[in-house]
Design an enzyme around this catalytic site. Structure first.
Site, PDB file in Angstrom:
ATOM      1  N   TYR A 138      42.764  33.295  45.382  1.00 35.86           N
ATOM      2  CA  TYR A 138      43.620  34.609  45.001  1.00 35.86           C
ATOM      3  C   TYR A 138      44.710  34.029  43.914  1.00 35.86           C
ATOM      4  CZ  TYR A 138      47.016  38.402  45.308  1.00 35.86           C
ATOM      5  OH  TYR A 138      47.839  39.447  45.002  1.00 35.86           O
ATOM      6  N   ALA A 140      44.037  31.381  42.272  1.00 32.80           N
ATOM      7  CA  ALA A 140      43.800  30.681  41.043  1.00 32.80           C
ATOM      8  C   ALA A 140      43.244  31.997  40.253  1.00 32.80           C
ATOM      9  CB  ALA A 140      42.467  30.281  41.431  1.00 32.80           C
ATOM     10  N   ALA A 141      42.907  33.351  40.870  1.00 35.18           N
ATOM     11  CA  ALA A 141      42.609  34.390  39.852  1.00 35.18           C
ATOM     12  C   ALA A 141      44.003  34.684  39.378  1.00 35.18           C
ATOM     13  CB  ALA A 141      42.058  35.310  40.945  1.00 35.18           C
ATOM     14  N   LYS A 142      45.049  34.757  39.882  1.00 40.31           N
ATOM     15  CA  LYS A 142      46.578  35.457  39.471  1.00 40.31           C
ATOM     16  C   LYS A 142      46.838  34.414  38.389  1.00 40.31           C
ATOM     17  CE  LYS A 142      46.409  39.237  41.628  1.00 40.31           C
ATOM     18  NZ  LYS A 142      46.306  40.428  41.216  1.00 40.31           N
TER      19      LYS A 142
HETATM   20  P1  NAD Z   1      46.325  47.903  47.653  1.00 45.65           P
HETATM   21  O1  NAD Z   1      45.303  47.613  48.402  1.00 45.65           O
HETATM   22  O2  NAD Z   1      47.136  48.833  47.968  1.00 45.65           O
HETATM   23  O3  NAD Z   1      45.814  48.493  45.989  1.00 45.65           O
HETATM   24  C1  NAD Z   1      44.816  47.780  45.519  1.00 45.65           C
HETATM   25  C2  NAD Z   1      43.573  48.878  44.776  1.00 45.65           C
HETATM   26  O4  NAD Z   1      42.740  48.291  44.218  1.00 45.65           O
HETATM   27  C3  NAD Z   1      43.177  49.617  46.108  1.00 45.65           C
HETATM   28  O5  NAD Z   1      43.118  50.921  45.916  1.00 45.65           O
HETATM   29  C4  NAD Z   1      41.620  49.381  45.986  1.00 45.65           C
HETATM   30  O6  NAD Z   1      40.836  50.291  46.162  1.00 45.65           O
HETATM   31  C5  NAD Z   1      41.469  48.717  44.538  1.00 45.65           C
HETATM   32  N1  NAD Z   1      40.243  47.993  44.368  1.00 45.65           N
HETATM   33  C6  NAD Z   1      39.901  46.907  44.987  1.00 45.65           C
HETATM   34  N2  NAD Z   1      38.738  46.461  44.442  1.00 45.65           N
HETATM   35  C7  NAD Z   1      38.395  47.282  43.454  1.00 45.65           C
HETATM   36  C8  NAD Z   1      37.263  47.287  42.388  1.00 45.65           C
HETATM   37  N3  NAD Z   1      36.465  46.378  42.557  1.00 45.65           N
HETATM   38  N4  NAD Z   1      37.179  48.236  41.555  1.00 45.65           N
HETATM   39  C9  NAD Z   1      38.445  49.311  41.530  1.00 45.65           C
HETATM   40  N5  NAD Z   1      39.265  49.322  42.381  1.00 45.65           N
HETATM   41  C10 NAD Z   1      39.295  48.207  43.208  1.00 45.65           C
HETATM   42  O7  NAD Z   1      47.322  46.658  47.290  1.00 45.65           O
HETATM   43  P2  NAD Z   1      48.338  46.434  46.225  1.00 45.65           P
HETATM   44  O8  NAD Z   1      49.143  45.738  47.108  1.00 45.65           O
HETATM   45  O9  NAD Z   1      48.849  47.718  45.853  1.00 45.65           O
HETATM   46  O10 NAD Z   1      47.784  45.686  44.991  1.00 45.65           O
HETATM   47  C11 NAD Z   1      47.970  45.927  43.540  1.00 45.65           C
HETATM   48  C12 NAD Z   1      47.776  44.648  42.831  1.00 45.65           C
HETATM   49  O11 NAD Z   1      49.191  44.087  43.236  1.00 45.65           O
HETATM   50  C13 NAD Z   1      46.690  43.720  42.967  1.00 45.65           C
HETATM   51  O12 NAD Z   1      46.411  43.304  41.832  1.00 45.65           O
HETATM   52  C14 NAD Z   1      47.437  42.828  43.989  1.00 45.65           C
HETATM   53  O13 NAD Z   1      46.764  41.512  43.980  1.00 45.65           O
HETATM   54  C15 NAD Z   1      49.030  42.648  43.444  1.00 45.65           C
HETATM   55  N6  NAD Z   1      49.872  42.019  44.195  1.00 45.65           N
HETATM   56  C16 NAD Z   1      50.039  42.585  45.443  1.00 45.65           C
HETATM   57  C17 NAD Z   1      51.189  41.986  46.265  1.00 45.65           C
HETATM   58  C18 NAD Z   1      51.252  42.678  47.666  1.00 45.65           C
HETATM   59  O14 NAD Z   1      52.124  41.895  48.274  1.00 45.65           O
HETATM   60  N7  NAD Z   1      50.846  43.530  48.078  1.00 45.65           N
HETATM   61  C19 NAD Z   1      51.809  41.174  45.616  1.00 45.65           C
HETATM   62  C20 NAD Z   1      51.702  40.620  44.492  1.00 45.65           C
HETATM   63  C21 NAD Z   1      50.528  40.934  43.765  1.00 45.65           C
END
Ligand code: NAD
Length: 232
Positions: A138, A140-142
């Protein structure tokens, strides 16, 4: 006056969590918003499948006329120590969290360049800067998303397309629901505010980056406010 009046936006991963909060904020600020997600959204989209990305972008362009703002918020997160991780777990995370951002940018940004206006907001993570135990795939991707953001920003800024990232700390969403309580407690203890952020606290940064004149001078930046964390 709403700051995104007359703007159109595509929020990828907007069916849940941070993406959903951003889509709702954009709509409140006057934008016409298309929400794309793997399941349960008006625009079905799998970011790992280029044909699916192409079809979704075509559909939204037909429905909204153009895409002014692209938010890449689709993502997955699993825990696995690197020395035990299988290659499929690694590949899936890179595919959704990094290649998905590439594919969406690849199919949306050319239209923005043609029209001379665009805003791209990629949701990275503090883990992409700091790393995280059992989260090498994760992180590395970010980190890749941050590098992609800076590089694309350099390519297209002169065409009026501004590309930036938001790197939140831990945010209370369905994504972190599966993480162990131990990890969450340890994380909470190191946060200055002593709590996770909420999606609604991340969304205003996306509104800022999408808005004029607020977002006009942000190019290739990674913003980390509203996260309850501290940028290193
Ligand atoms: P979440 O799970 O609520 O939302 C992620 C969404 O991505 C979901 O609706 C899911 O269906 C969709 N998704 C997953 N795989 C997919 C695919 N192959 N094609 C299309 N849609 C897809 O999670 P979130 O926390 O709202 O995450 C949103 C972004 O924020 C992500 O990129 C996550 O890595 C990033 N992020 C989250 C956090 C955290 O603590 N929640 C912190 C930093 C960054």
């Amino acid at each position: 006056m709403p700051v995104l009046d007359n703007r159109t936006a595509l929020v990828v991963g907007g069916g849940s969590g941070i993406g959903r909060a951003i889509a709702e904020s954009f709509a409140r600020e006057g934008a016409r918003v298309a929400v794309a997600d793997r399941a349960g959204a008006a625009v079905p989209l799998d970011v790992t499948d280029e044909d699916s990305v192409r079809a979704a972008v075509d559909q939204v362009t037909r429905e909204l006329g153009r895409i002014d703002v692209l938010v890449n918020s689709a993502g997955i997160l699993t825990e696995a120590p690197l020395v035990e991780m299988d290659a499929a777990t690694w590949a899936e995370t890179i595919s959704v969290d990094l290649t998905g951002v590439f594919l969406c940018c690849r199919h949306v940004v050319p239209g923005m360049v043609e029209r001379g206006f665009g805003r791209v907001i990629n949701i990275a993570s503090q883990l992409g800067i700091k790393g995280g135990r059992s989260l090498a795939h994760y992180a590395a991707a970010k980190a890749g998303v941050i590098g992609l953001t800076k590089s694309l920003a350099l390519e297209v800024a002169e065409h009026g397309v501004l590309v930036n990232a938001i790197a939140p700390g831990p945010v209370e969403t369905p994504m972190v629901a599966g993480i162990t309580d131990e990890w969450k407690a340890a994380k909470r203890a190191e946060l200055p505010l002593g709590r996770f952020g909420t999606p609604e606290e991340v969304a205003p940064t996306a509104v800022l980056l999408a808005s004029e004149p607020g977002g006009n001078l942000f190019v290739g930046q990674t913003l980390g406010p509203n996260s309850g964390d501290v940028m290193p």
